[in-house]
Design an enzyme around this catalytic site. Structure first.
Site, PDB file in Angstrom:
ATOM      1  N   LYS A   1      16.910  14.241 -25.047  1.00  0.00           N
ATOM      2  CA  LYS A   1      16.409  13.241 -25.803  1.00  0.00           C
ATOM      3  C   LYS A   1      15.062  13.026 -26.107  1.00  0.00           C
ATOM      4  O   LYS A   1      14.694  12.663 -27.369  1.00  0.00           O
ATOM      5  CB  LYS A   1      17.171  12.015 -25.533  1.00  0.00           C
ATOM      6  CG  LYS A   1      16.896  10.936 -26.575  1.00  0.00           C
ATOM      7  CD  LYS A   1      17.525   9.332 -25.995  1.00  0.00           C
ATOM      8  CE  LYS A   1      17.332   8.187 -27.091  1.00  0.00           C
ATOM      9  NZ  LYS A   1      15.890   7.957 -27.363  1.00  0.00           N
ATOM     10  N   ARG A   2      14.344  13.086 -25.231  1.00  0.00           N
ATOM     11  CA  ARG A   2      12.948  12.989 -25.270  1.00  0.00           C
ATOM     12  C   ARG A   2      12.186  14.161 -26.102  1.00  0.00           C
ATOM     13  O   ARG A   2      11.263  13.662 -26.851  1.00  0.00           O
ATOM     14  CB  ARG A   2      12.164  13.262 -23.893  1.00  0.00           C
ATOM     15  CG  ARG A   2      11.264  12.026 -23.535  1.00  0.00           C
ATOM     16  CD  ARG A   2      10.833  11.939 -21.940  1.00  0.00           C
ATOM     17  NE  ARG A   2      11.825  12.089 -21.181  1.00  0.00           N
ATOM     18  CZ  ARG A   2      12.173  12.857 -20.252  1.00  0.00           C
ATOM     19  NH1 ARG A   2      11.057  13.842 -20.118  1.00  0.00           N
ATOM     20  NH2 ARG A   2      12.995  12.926 -19.287  1.00  0.00           N
TER      21      ARG A   2
END
Ligand code: GLU
Length: 514
Positions: free
Chosen positions: A268-269
């Site tokens: 997600k980062r």
């Protein structure tokens, strides 16, 4: 599996949060494989780890698969003959199978507390520089039903002390296991530990529940992410311990999805950092809550494009063809062409796929889809003209939701004018040229694209003006910038009155600026 056995595969996510696109790809490959073999695709929810349970995650998984048209034939929310399909509703079943392993000396009770395990780990490390593993070499020095007397074990169990049930991993067995993507994998069981099969909270662990369910649900192929490859030897040993070797499924471990830049798993980062979603839908789905993570659906992707893009992350057809419908994927997919190495995610390519699906749609369709993004101004034009406008700009779009940026000038006269273009195009003689043009256009009765073009070109030729410059000036007056489709198309759609008024307005404003 035998030749005439029905193929049965499952997608078995844990409801620990939103489903990562890697998970969607796993579901997709399972689905394609099932459909290709006229088999069944099951959805099973693996929620035995209660500490990681996230409310809403199960609905999210179901809704994501629905959006992608990866529809289960059997399972949660569909039903079937092998339910329940949520593991927390199957507790009694697992108790029974854990007991079977205990009875056959393939599993044992262990009473070690977390502190005792930690102390042993520490001791082994400092005294011998070894890493502790609960296995054949160490299990006798620990507190379990193999090292303790039967009487003591009965007492401890009776006293209500917390315990776990561990698998008694056989020592020194040379195991050769087969993965459909990776081929043969060799392991010696002495490298494996005695995994916990049943926890002190009365729930089975993933390993036990997964094997029992795959067996009872008659799964023929386990297709899942690479992160489960290290668990495969244990799973094979569990099948052996239960005596289920003959019906053991075949395994296929799919390559990881990697970051667009550098190495490592797509997270997600990475999405936040580079500006793309890593989840199919926004999370949480509940619109009254603040969005934590964006989704492909809300970002304007067509599910067909999203699926097509995902299918090609880790699999290729062996041809140049890149655009595949779901039916074509079912036809073309093969496990032999799934790669062993990780697949780099490419956000630009994802957008490209959506663009391809967008331009393949009819102009009428795009017009319909555009309405929510036209700020209530869609009725400014007759439906047929709106369709034409959409047709003119669709080549420039990745997503319909971005259409306003391409069409705003059809609905609103420009209030200012791109400075760079003014500098480059606006000459001293421009205002008088534009006045002449207005006089010419005023007389035009048929304001079609063709007539506008013929008339303007003739005037430019007769006057020996620089056509490139004139066309760009007209565009600047009508659009306010040097963007947009063909200038004569724009003229025809805006109509005579609007064109004249915009040219006049621009001449007034720009001459003041200039
Ligand atoms: N519950 C596991 C997961 O969340 C499933 C792994 C498997 O398919 O065996 O990925």
């Amino acid at each position: 599996m035998t030749d005439n056995q029905e193929v049965r595969v499952r997608f078995a996510p844990s409801p620990t949060g939103p489903l990562h696109i890697g998970g969607v790809r796993t579901a997709l490959y399972n689905y394609l494989f099932a459909r290709q073999h006229n088999g069944k695709f099951l959805l099973r929810i693996e929620d035995t780890d209660q500490t990681r349970f996230v409310p809403g995650a199960q609905d999210y998984i179901i809704e994501s698969l629905r959006w992608c048209s990866i529809l289960p034939d059997e399972g949660v929310s569909v039903g079937g003959d092998y339910g329940p399909y949520v593991q927390s509703e199957r507790k009694e079943i697992y108790v029974q199978y854990a007991q079977q392993l205990l009875d056959n000396d393939r599993a044992y009770y262990a009473f070690d507390t977390a502190e005792e395990l930690e102390a042993e780990r520490e001791r082994l490390h400092t005294e011998k520089g070894e890493t502790f593993q609960y296995d054949a070499a160490h299990r006798n020095g620990m507190k379990n039903s193999l090292s303790m007397s039967p009487k003591e074990v009965t007492e401890w169990l009776g006293s209500g002390r917390p315990y776990v049930i561990r698998f008694k991993m056989p020592e020194n067995v040379e195991l050769t296991i087969f993965d459909m993507i990776r081929g043969e994998v060799k392991v010696n069981t002495s490298t494996l530990d005695d995994k916990v099969l049943f926890k002190s909270d009365g729930m089975p662990t993933y390993h036990l529940a997964n094997i029992v369910d795959d067996h009872l649900m008659k799964i023929t192929h386990v297709i899942r992410g690479e992160e489960w490859l290290p668990s495969m030897p244990l799973h094979v040993m569990l099948y052996k311990a239960f005596g289920w070797e003959d019906t053991m499924p075949q395994f296929a471990h799919l390559p990881l999805l990697l970051k667009p830049d550098g190495n490592g798993k797509l997270s997600k980062r990475d999405g936040d950092r580079l500006g793309f979603p890593v989840f199919p839908l926004r999370w949480p789905m509940d619109l009254t809550k603040e969005e934590i993570a964006s989704g492909y659906r809300e970002n304007g992707y067509y599910p067909e494009a999203f699926i097509n893009m995902l299918a090609l992350l880790g699999w290729n057809s062996g041809t140049e063809k890149e655009i595949f419908s779901m039916d074509e994927l079912v036809e073309a997919f093969s496990m032999e062409r799934v790669s062993k190495s990780g697949a780099k995610f490419n956000p630009e390519k994802a957008q490209w796929f959506n663009h391809e699906y967008l331009i393949a749609r009819s102009d009428e369709q795009i017009a319909k889809e555009s309405v929510p993004f036209l700020h209530g101004k869609e009725n400014l034009y007759e439906p047929a003209i709106l369709v034409k406008i959409c047709g003119l700009v669709k080549d420039r779009l990745h997503f319909v939701k971005d259409i306003w940026e391409q069409v705003n000038f059809f609905f609103e006269a420009p209030v200012d004018y791109e400075e760079k273009a003014v500098k480059k195009r606006w000459k001293e003689e421009t205002p008088s040229q534009m006045a002449e043009l207005c006089a010419v256009l005023e007389k035009l009765e048929d304001f079609s694209t063709e007539m506008c073009e013929a008339t303007v070109k003739e005037w430019v030729t007769v006057k020996e003006y620089n056509p490139g410059n004139i066309f760009n000036v007209i565009r600047l007056c009508l659009v306010g910038a040097s963007k947009g489709p063909g200038v004569f198309d724009i003229m025809s759609i805006l109509g005579k009155g609007e064109v004249l008024s915009r040219i006049t307005a621009a001449t007034g404003k720009i001459s003041i600026v200039a």
